[in-house]
Design a protein around this motif. Structure first.
Motif, PDB file in Angstrom:
ATOM      1  N   ALA A 375       0.808  -1.212   0.000  1.00 40.11           N
ATOM      2  CA  ALA A 375       0.000   0.000   0.000  1.00 40.11           C
ATOM      3  C   ALA A 375       0.845   1.267   0.000  1.00 40.11           C
ATOM      4  CB  ALA A 375      -0.907  -0.005   1.219  1.00 40.11           C
ATOM      5  N   GLY A 376       2.012   1.224  -0.634  1.00 44.14           N
ATOM      6  CA  GLY A 376       2.869   2.397  -0.698  1.00 44.14           C
ATOM      7  C   GLY A 376       3.868   2.423   0.453  1.00 44.14           C
ATOM      8  N   GLY A 401       3.711   6.408  -3.457  1.00 44.14           N
ATOM      9  CA  GLY A 401       2.661   5.463  -3.851  1.00 44.14           C
ATOM     10  C   GLY A 401       2.985   4.661  -5.086  1.00 44.14           C
ATOM     11  N   VAL A 404       1.591   1.167  -5.048  1.00 42.59           N
ATOM     12  CA  VAL A 404       0.230   1.021  -4.557  1.00 42.59           C
ATOM     13  C   VAL A 404      -0.599   0.212  -5.555  1.00 42.59           C
ATOM     14  CG1 VAL A 404      -1.901   2.243  -4.037  1.00 42.59           C
ATOM     15  CG2 VAL A 404       0.294   3.106  -3.179  1.00 42.59           C
ATOM     16  N   ASN A 408      -9.078   1.785  -4.193  1.00 42.96           N
ATOM     17  CA  ASN A 408      -9.359   2.878  -3.274  1.00 42.96           C
ATOM     18  C   ASN A 408      -8.182   3.052  -2.312  1.00 42.96           C
ATOM     19  OD1 ASN A 408     -12.326   2.954  -4.084  1.00 42.96           O
ATOM     20  ND2 ASN A 408     -12.151   0.863  -3.267  1.00 42.96           N
ATOM     21  N   THR A 409      -7.970   4.281  -1.902  1.00 43.66           N
ATOM     22  CA  THR A 409      -6.888   4.574  -0.960  1.00 43.66           C
ATOM     23  C   THR A 409      -7.406   5.491   0.153  1.00 43.66           C
ATOM     24  OG1 THR A 409      -6.106   6.516  -2.186  1.00 43.66           O
ATOM     25  CG2 THR A 409      -5.125   4.373  -2.745  1.00 43.66           C
ATOM     26  N   TRP A 411      -6.245   6.875   4.552  1.00 46.06           N
ATOM     27  CA  TRP A 411      -5.277   6.938   5.654  1.00 46.06           C
ATOM     28  C   TRP A 411      -5.939   6.436   6.939  1.00 46.06           C
ATOM     29  CZ3 TRP A 411      -0.250   8.603   4.767  1.00 46.06           C
ATOM     30  CH2 TRP A 411      -0.017   9.148   3.495  1.00 46.06           C
ATOM     31  N   HIS A 447      -0.948   4.250   5.400  1.00 46.54           N
ATOM     32  CA  HIS A 447      -1.714   4.431   4.175  1.00 46.54           C
ATOM     33  C   HIS A 447      -2.392   3.104   3.881  1.00 46.54           C
ATOM     34  CE1 HIS A 447      -2.414   4.692  -0.240  1.00 46.54           C
ATOM     35  NE2 HIS A 447      -2.755   5.942   0.096  1.00 46.54           N
ATOM     36  N   THR A 449      -4.778   0.743   1.157  1.00 46.57           N
ATOM     37  CA  THR A 449      -5.321   0.492  -0.189  1.00 46.57           C
ATOM     38  C   THR A 449      -6.326  -0.632  -0.058  1.00 46.57           C
ATOM     39  OG1 THR A 449      -3.202   1.087  -1.179  1.00 46.57           O
ATOM     40  CG2 THR A 449      -4.750  -0.124  -2.550  1.00 46.57           C
ATOM     41  N   SER A 473       0.158   0.124   4.301  1.00 47.90           N
ATOM     42  CA  SER A 473       1.561   0.459   4.073  1.00 47.90           C
ATOM     43  C   SER A 473       2.359   0.226   5.350  1.00 47.90           C
ATOM     44  CB  SER A 473       1.679   1.926   3.666  1.00 47.90           C
ATOM     45  OG  SER A 473       1.387   2.768   4.783  1.00 47.90           O
TER      46      SER A 473
END
Length: 591
Positions: A375-376, A401, A404, A408-409, A411, A447, A449, A473
């Motif tokens: 996820a980055g 990212g 990624v 959808n992303t 926090w 982060h 995803t 992430s």
């Protein structure tokens, strides 16, 4: 007129005889007078010899009298006699007229020092024989005997050697050994041993050196002990566990002390990572792991791998075994790598348990994070803020990212138990969060995803409540630290309230970890009532504790935020409201 010749002649003869008799009487009177003067001048005093002693007493408030002194009168000459007591400068301290008076003198009342006893014979022309004079100033006919010494000694303790001793509090018995006692100068009636903490509170009173070496210092927990030898006279009070050495009352002397350091286990410090892996079909191993074990002091060591909730996932025995673990197999989430040091008898150190279930004496190192995601990548931090009512924001956090994956992303901000505290929609929103408002603790910023259909991404849930296809992430750590007041050293101080200024000195402040916006000093009594607020250490050392009268003061260093109230003289520490932190205290005893 006498006309009779015979009568005149008889009268003449009678007068002649009378005159001759008068002359003889005058001559005889002169001769007797001269003989008396010659007898007076011919007496040469001789004091002879005295024997007994020498006498050695301890100044302890108990009367000390001499006895068994004898005077050899064989050659003693002199009209008058008596005894003279002097100090070592021959100043006359007393003039006992006879042996009974001499044996009634209390030498304890003279304090420490040396006295000399002399026998004196003298004539009536002696001058200067009085208390306060010096024997060197005596004039007239006299003679002093030899002297007998009376030593008035202060009580003296032994000298001890050994240590310092350093033990680890690990459940294993720790005894001192190799202590030696030099008691060549000890002169008290009773002896023993005293064990105190670093503030002279009595923890034990072993009667012998063997008993001292039988004490288990591991049972005392972490801290410092001091070992002393004590010499004391009858009547000493306060020599018991729970008292302070300052509570002792009577005649006593303490030796030097030996230090026993009871150290807590340390788990060492590890270095490496943080590690970030993408959960795929490839093996993921950590590498470059470094253990700094210089401070490790426990009998047993190993490694622990946990999840973010401290559930034990593995117990690799060596660093090589840690680097062989495949973290890809654990799926998406966070692992923590720890080094552990532990004592004998530890239980619960097994897979499937939580670290909180380990029972016994152990210490964990810092942890290294292994992020298993796709996820980055976050960079920045770890952030260390002080909870002091001043807003704390993340300003340097950055996000890459590139790797990624997902439709959808977003926090996620969690605590250290992965409970979701917030879900900011963007990086700018993350940077706008005030972490000071969260209080002390640890936050993690992630982060996320995720694919459509994922549920549970909301404040109040745990990350474990999220269902569906998602990846987190690596995390950025935000430490929300409490204020620290630093550490102070010095003393304890003991003064006598006698009208003479008493100032502390030699206090040091270790402010390595002091992290508040405001600092100062606080002096309280033993009920935590605030007596003074010196702004600097120099001001603390300028305080005259003599003016406070008898009692106990404590000196503290304080760190506090901008909105503290109640920090004022005559308030109690309990009246302070707001964010503040006090250091350890230093005791000032005013006797």
């Amino acid at each position: 007129m006498i006309n009779d010749p015979d009568l005149g002649r008889n009268y003449y003869e009678l007068m002649k005889k009378y005159q001759l008799l008068s002359l003889l009487l005058i001559a005889l009177t002169f001769i007797v007078s001269c003989n008396d003067d010659e007898d007076q001048d011919s007496i040469i005093p001789n004091a002879g010899m005295i024997s007994g002693g020498p006498f050695t007493f301890i100044v302890d408030g108990v009367a000390d009298n001499v006895s068994g002194i004898t005077v050899d009168m064989t050659d003693a000459v002199g009209t008058n006699s008596g005894f003279v007591i002097t100090n070592d400068a021959n100043e006359i301290l007393g003039l006992p007229p006879d042996m009974a008076a001499l044996e009634g003198v209390d030498f304890d009342a003279a304090g420490t020092g040396a006295c000399f006893i002399w026998y004196i014979r003298y004539e009536n022309d002696l001058e200067g024989l009085m208390v306060g004079e010096n024997t060197a100033n005596l004039t007239g006919s006299f003679d002093l005997s030899n002297s007998i010494t009376v030593n008035r000694n202060a009580i003296a303790a032994a000298t001890i050697s050994g240590g310092p001793f350093d033990f680890v509090v690990d459940g294993v018995v720790d005894n001192v050994s190799g202590i030696t006692l030099d008691d060549s100068n000890v002169n008290g009636m009773n002896t023993g041993w005293v064990i105190t903490d670093g503030e002279n509170n009595i923890l034990g009173t072993p009667p012998t050196l063997e008993a001292v070496e039988g004490v288990n210092f591991d049972g005392a927990g972490v801290g410092v002990c001091l070992i002393w030898h004590i010499t004391y006279q009858d009547g000493l009070t306060g020599l018991e566990m729970g008292n302070n050495v300052s509570d002792l009352n009577g005649t006593y002397a303490l030796s030097n002390s030996l230090t026993v350091n009871r150290n807590e286990l340390t788990g060492g410090m590890i270095e490496g990572g943080p590690y970030t892996f993408v959960v795929d079909d490839n093996v993921d191993n950590v590498s470059g792991l470094i253990l700094h074990d210089l401070s490790i002091n426990g009998p047993n060591t190993g490694w622990v791998i946990t999840d973010s909730e401290n559930n034990i996932l593995g117990l690799p025995p060596t660093i090589e075994a840690v680097e062989a673990v495949d973290f890809n197999a654990a799926g998406i989430g966070v692992c923590l790598i720890w080094h552990i040091t532990y004592g004998e008898g530890v239980t619960g150190l097994e897979m499937g348990n939580n670290v909180s279930q380990i029972d016994g004496i152990f210490a964990l190192s810092n942890s290294l994070t292994v992020n298993r995601s796709g996820a980055g990548k976050l960079t920045g931090g770890p952030y260390n803020f002080v909870v002091d009512s001043i807003p704390d924001n993340l300003s340097e956090i950055a996000f890459d990212g590139t790797d990624v994956v997902g439709m959808n992303t977003g926090w996620v901000i969690t605590d250290d138990q992965n409970n979701i505290l917030g879900t900011p929609p963007s990086l700018d929103a993350v940077k706008g969060v005030d972490f000071d408002a969260a209080g002390t603790g640890v936050c993690f910023v992630w982060h996320i995803t995720f694919e459509d259909g994922v549920t549970g991404i909301m404040a109040g849930n745990n990350v474990s409540d999220i269902t569906g296809n998602f990846l987190l992430s690596n995390s950025v750590t935000v430490n929300r630290n409490a204020l620290t007041g630093g550490s102070i050293a010095g003393g304890p101080f003991t003064f006598n309230v006698d009208g003479t200024p008493d100032n502390v000195s030699g206090i040091t402040l270790d402010d390595t970890n002091v992290n508040g916006p405001n600092t100062g000093w606080v002096i309280t009594d033993d009920q935590n009532n605030i007596l003074g607020l010196p702004p600097t250490l120099m001001d603390v050392e300028g305080v005259d504790f003599d003016t406070a009268g008898a009692g106990v003061c404590f000196i503290w260093h304080i760190t506090y935020g901008d909105k503290v109230e109640g920090l004022a003289v005559d308030n109690n520490v309990s009246d302070i409201s707001g964010i503040f932190q006090l250091s350890n205290s230093i005791r000032v005893t005013r006797n």
